[in-house]
Design a protein around this motif. Structure first.
Motif, PDB file in Angstrom:
ATOM      1  N   PHE A 117       0.857  -1.179   0.000  1.00  0.00           N
ATOM      2  CA  PHE A 117       0.000   0.000   0.000  1.00  0.00           C
ATOM      3  C   PHE A 117       0.897   1.234   0.000  1.00  0.00           C
ATOM      4  O   PHE A 117       1.872   1.297   0.762  1.00  0.00           O
ATOM      5  CB  PHE A 117      -0.906   0.016   1.232  1.00  0.00           C
ATOM      6  CG  PHE A 117      -1.987  -1.024   1.219  1.00  0.00           C
ATOM      7  CD1 PHE A 117      -3.251  -0.719   0.727  1.00  0.00           C
ATOM      8  CD2 PHE A 117      -1.760  -2.303   1.706  1.00  0.00           C
ATOM      9  CE1 PHE A 117      -4.261  -1.676   0.718  1.00  0.00           C
ATOM     10  CE2 PHE A 117      -2.753  -3.261   1.694  1.00  0.00           C
ATOM     11  CZ  PHE A 117      -4.014  -2.948   1.200  1.00  0.00           C
ATOM     12  N   SER A 123      -4.492   4.928   3.329  1.00  0.00           N
ATOM     13  CA  SER A 123      -3.810   3.677   2.978  1.00  0.00           C
ATOM     14  C   SER A 123      -3.537   2.860   4.233  1.00  0.00           C
ATOM     15  O   SER A 123      -3.666   1.624   4.223  1.00  0.00           O
ATOM     16  CB  SER A 123      -2.493   3.972   2.245  1.00  0.00           C
ATOM     17  OG  SER A 123      -2.728   4.473   0.952  1.00  0.00           O
ATOM     18  N   PHE A 127      -4.717  -0.848   4.836  1.00  0.00           N
ATOM     19  CA  PHE A 127      -3.652  -1.823   5.148  1.00  0.00           C
ATOM     20  C   PHE A 127      -3.987  -2.588   6.429  1.00  0.00           C
ATOM     21  O   PHE A 127      -3.907  -3.824   6.475  1.00  0.00           O
ATOM     22  CB  PHE A 127      -2.327  -1.069   5.282  1.00  0.00           C
ATOM     23  CG  PHE A 127      -1.215  -1.835   5.942  1.00  0.00           C
ATOM     24  CD1 PHE A 127      -0.461  -2.755   5.228  1.00  0.00           C
ATOM     25  CD2 PHE A 127      -0.912  -1.617   7.281  1.00  0.00           C
ATOM     26  CE1 PHE A 127       0.577  -3.451   5.838  1.00  0.00           C
ATOM     27  CE2 PHE A 127       0.121  -2.302   7.897  1.00  0.00           C
ATOM     28  CZ  PHE A 127       0.869  -3.229   7.182  1.00  0.00           C
ATOM     29  N   GLN A 128      -4.360  -1.864   7.488  1.00  0.00           N
ATOM     30  CA  GLN A 128      -4.681  -2.543   8.739  1.00  0.00           C
ATOM     31  C   GLN A 128      -5.933  -3.400   8.600  1.00  0.00           C
ATOM     32  O   GLN A 128      -6.026  -4.488   9.180  1.00  0.00           O
ATOM     33  CB  GLN A 128      -4.855  -1.505   9.856  1.00  0.00           C
ATOM     34  CG  GLN A 128      -3.547  -0.832  10.232  1.00  0.00           C
ATOM     35  CD  GLN A 128      -3.675   0.143  11.382  1.00  0.00           C
ATOM     36  OE1 GLN A 128      -4.701   0.215  12.049  1.00  0.00           O
ATOM     37  NE2 GLN A 128      -2.627   0.906  11.620  1.00  0.00           N
ATOM     38  N   THR A 131      -4.888  -6.713   6.717  1.00  0.00           N
ATOM     39  CA  THR A 131      -4.099  -7.630   7.547  1.00  0.00           C
ATOM     40  C   THR A 131      -4.958  -8.250   8.640  1.00  0.00           C
ATOM     41  O   THR A 131      -4.783  -9.435   8.975  1.00  0.00           O
ATOM     42  CB  THR A 131      -2.881  -6.909   8.144  1.00  0.00           C
ATOM     43  OG1 THR A 131      -3.294  -5.687   8.795  1.00  0.00           O
ATOM     44  CG2 THR A 131      -1.854  -6.566   7.074  1.00  0.00           C
ATOM     45  N   SER A 153       5.537  -3.426   7.758  1.00  0.00           N
ATOM     46  CA  SER A 153       5.309  -4.683   7.036  1.00  0.00           C
ATOM     47  C   SER A 153       4.714  -5.728   7.967  1.00  0.00           C
ATOM     48  O   SER A 153       5.057  -5.809   9.148  1.00  0.00           O
ATOM     49  CB  SER A 153       6.617  -5.212   6.427  1.00  0.00           C
ATOM     50  OG  SER A 153       7.486  -5.697   7.433  1.00  0.00           O
ATOM     51  N   ILE A 163       2.927  -8.042   3.306  1.00  0.00           N
ATOM     52  CA  ILE A 163       2.064  -6.895   3.009  1.00  0.00           C
ATOM     53  C   ILE A 163       2.694  -5.667   3.661  1.00  0.00           C
ATOM     54  O   ILE A 163       2.915  -5.647   4.876  1.00  0.00           O
ATOM     55  CB  ILE A 163       0.632  -7.122   3.532  1.00  0.00           C
ATOM     56  CG1 ILE A 163       0.063  -8.428   2.963  1.00  0.00           C
ATOM     57  CG2 ILE A 163      -0.265  -5.946   3.167  1.00  0.00           C
ATOM     58  CD1 ILE A 163      -1.304  -8.809   3.511  1.00  0.00           C
ATOM     59  N   LEU A 165       3.267  -1.236   3.960  1.00  0.00           N
ATOM     60  CA  LEU A 165       2.692   0.100   3.839  1.00  0.00           C
ATOM     61  C   LEU A 165       3.836   1.100   3.747  1.00  0.00           C
ATOM     62  O   LEU A 165       4.681   1.169   4.637  1.00  0.00           O
ATOM     63  CB  LEU A 165       1.821   0.437   5.052  1.00  0.00           C
ATOM     64  CG  LEU A 165       1.369   1.899   5.130  1.00  0.00           C
ATOM     65  CD1 LEU A 165       0.291   2.190   4.088  1.00  0.00           C
ATOM     66  CD2 LEU A 165       0.872   2.247   6.529  1.00  0.00           C
ATOM     67  N   ASN A 356     -11.582  -3.738   0.830  1.00  0.00           N
ATOM     68  CA  ASN A 356     -10.752  -4.928   0.618  1.00  0.00           C
ATOM     69  C   ASN A 356     -11.561  -6.106   0.080  1.00  0.00           C
ATOM     70  O   ASN A 356     -11.008  -6.954  -0.632  1.00  0.00           O
ATOM     71  CB  ASN A 356     -10.055  -5.300   1.928  1.00  0.00           C
ATOM     72  CG  ASN A 356      -8.897  -4.375   2.236  1.00  0.00           C
ATOM     73  OD1 ASN A 356      -8.129  -4.007   1.347  1.00  0.00           O
ATOM     74  ND2 ASN A 356      -8.775  -3.971   3.493  1.00  0.00           N
TER      75      ASN A 356
END
Length: 365
Positions: A117, A123, A127-128, A131, A153, A163, A165, A356
Motif C-alpha cells: 500500500f 492507505s 492496510f490494517q 491484515t 510490514s 504486506i 505500507l 478490501n
C-alpha cells in the motif's frame, strides 16, 4: 492574459465540461470508458460500486480485540464507542453479490508475493483492515510485524506473503531545501521503493487540501518554477499526472498488478447529506437515500481525467460513492490518537473492510 492564467482557465473549463459530460449515478465506476481488454474493466461485467448497505448480523468480519495490527486511531470500540450497528452493515451491489472474503485462499493465491500500500493514513486504514481480515482466517499463523519510520510490514510466514505500507501522502516528493519544504509536483523519486512489488495499491488526496499549521510544505515546485501556493485542485492534477507517468514508465503489468484506492470522502459538513447542523459525530446509521446529496467531488473528476491517460492496466477501487453513504462509520470522538472529531478516517472493523472485499473480488472473480 498571460500564458499561466490561460492554462489555469483552460484547466478549470476542461474539468467543468468533464463533469457536465459525466454526471455519474451514485457509485458509478470511473473506468466505464476504459478498454474492455484492460484489467481496469469490472470483473465479470459486474459493477461492484453501485449498490446499497444492508444490515448483516454475521458482521463484522473479525474481532478487533484479537487483531494486533489495529492502531489507536481506528480502534473505536476500544476507545468507548457505545453503539455497534455500524459494524453490521454489508455492501450489496445491485447487479451481483461480492464474494465472501477468504483469507486462506488469498494467502494461497499470493504465496511468495509482496503487496504494498502506498499513500497516506487512508492507505494505513486499508492496510490494517486487510491484515486483520487475513489474520482472522489464520489466527495461529507465524507472523512478522515490523514498524519502521515510513514503512510497515506484516508477513504471514507460513505462506511467505508480505504486506507492506509505504507512507507518502502526496505520492510525489516533499524535499527539504535550504529555504523550506518543497512539494515537487514533477518529482517521484520515492517510486524506486515501489519497484519489484507484485501488487501496488495507491492512494492520495486528503493532504492536498491541508493549509496552515497542518500543511507539510512551504512551497510548490513544478517544471523548474516555484510558487508559495497554487490552486490545490490543479496541484493535485499535476501530482497525480506525475504518478501516472511513473506507472506508464516503470510498471511491468506481467509482474505487478496496480490498484488505485480512489477518493475517500469526509463527513464534517452535514449539509452534504441534508442535515446542515450535523457532522459525523453521533451518527449511527448510513445515509439510505438513492443519491447522495453532495454529488460527485471534484477530486473524483481529476482522478478520472488522469486515468484516461494511463496506458498501463490500473484498476480503480472507486470507493467514493459507497463510502459517502457511511456517515456513521468514522471514529468521530472515539479515537485513541487525537482529540476532537475525526470525520476523515474510518473505524476498524468497518468501511475499509468493504474496500478490501472489492479488492478481493477484483483479484479472484
Amino acid at each position: 492574459m498571460g500564458s499561466g492564467s490561460k492554462a489555469l482557465l483552460l484547466f478549470r473549463l476542461s474539468l467543468f465540461l468533464l463533469l457536465l459530460q459525466h454526471s455519474p449515478t451514485q457509485g458509478e465506476d470511473l473506468n466505464a470508458n476504459a478498454n474492455s481488454n484492460r484489467s481496469r474493466s469490472l470483473a465479470s461485467n459486474c459493477n461492484w460500486f453501485r449498490g446499497k448497505w444492508v444490515y448483516d448480523s454475521s458482521y463484522p468480519l473479525y474481532n478487533p480485540s484479537k487483531c494486533p495490527f489495529i492502531e489507536a486511531e481506528f480502534d473505536c470500540q476500544k476507545y468507548g464507542r457505545p453503539d455497534t450497528n455500524y459494524l453490521k452493515y454489508r455492501w450489496q451491489p445491485f447487479s451481483c453479490s461480492l464474494p465472501r472474503f477468504n483469507g486462506v485462499y488469498f494467502l494461497s493465491k499470493w504465496r511468495g508475493k509482496k503487496i504494498m500500500f502506498v499513500g497516506d493514513s487512508l492507505s494505513l486504514n486499508q492496510f490494517q483492515s486487510l491484515t486483520c481480515m487475513i489474520q482472522a482466517w489464520v489466527p495461529n499463523s507465524k507472523i512478522s510485524y515490523i514498524k519502521r519510520d515510513g514503512l510497515t510490514s506484516v508477513s504471514f510466514l507460513d505462506y511467505n506473503v508480505e504486506i507492506l505500507l509505504y507512507r507518502t501522502p502526496f505520492l510525489v516528493d516533499v524535499v527539504n531545501e535550504r529555504f523550506g519544504r518543497v512539494l515537487k509536483l514533477d518529482s517521484i523519486r520515492g517510486g524506486d521503493i515501489w519497484k519489484g512489488m507484485d501488487m501496488l495499491i495507491f492512494n492520495t488526496w486528503h493532504w492536498w487540501t491541508h493549509t496552515g499549521s497542518s500543511q507539510p510544505f512551504d512551497y510548490i515546485e513544478d517544471g523548474g518554477k516555484t510558487w508559495k501556493d497554487m490552486n490545490r485542485m490543479i496541484a493535485f492534477y499535476k501530482g497525480l499526472t506525475t504518478w501516472a507517468r511513473w506507472v506508464n514508465r516503470d510498471v511491468n503489468p506481467s509482474k505487478t498488478k496496480v490498484f488505485f484506492q480512489g477518493i475517500s470522502p469526509t463527513h464534517y459538513e452535514g449539509k452534504d447529506w441534508n442535515q446542515p447542523t450535523q457532522s459525523c459525530s453521533a451518527q449511527t446509521q448510513p445515509f439510505f437515500g438513492m443519491r447522495y446529496p453532495a454529488g460527485t467531488p471534484m477530486a473524483w473528476v481529476v482522478v478520472k481525467k488522469v486515468f484516461s491517460r494511463i496506458k498501463k492496466p490500473v484498476y480503480l477501487l472507486d470507493v467514493t460513492g459507497l463510502s459517502q453513504y457511511r456517515k456513521d462509520a468514522h471514529p468521530s470522538a472515539y479515537s485513541g490518537l487525537r482529540g476532537g472529531t475525526d470525520c476523515s478516517h474510518w473505524c476498524l472493523p468497518g468501511l475499509p473492510d468493504t474496500w478490501n472485499q472489492i479488492l478481493y473480488a477484483a483479484l479472484f472473480s
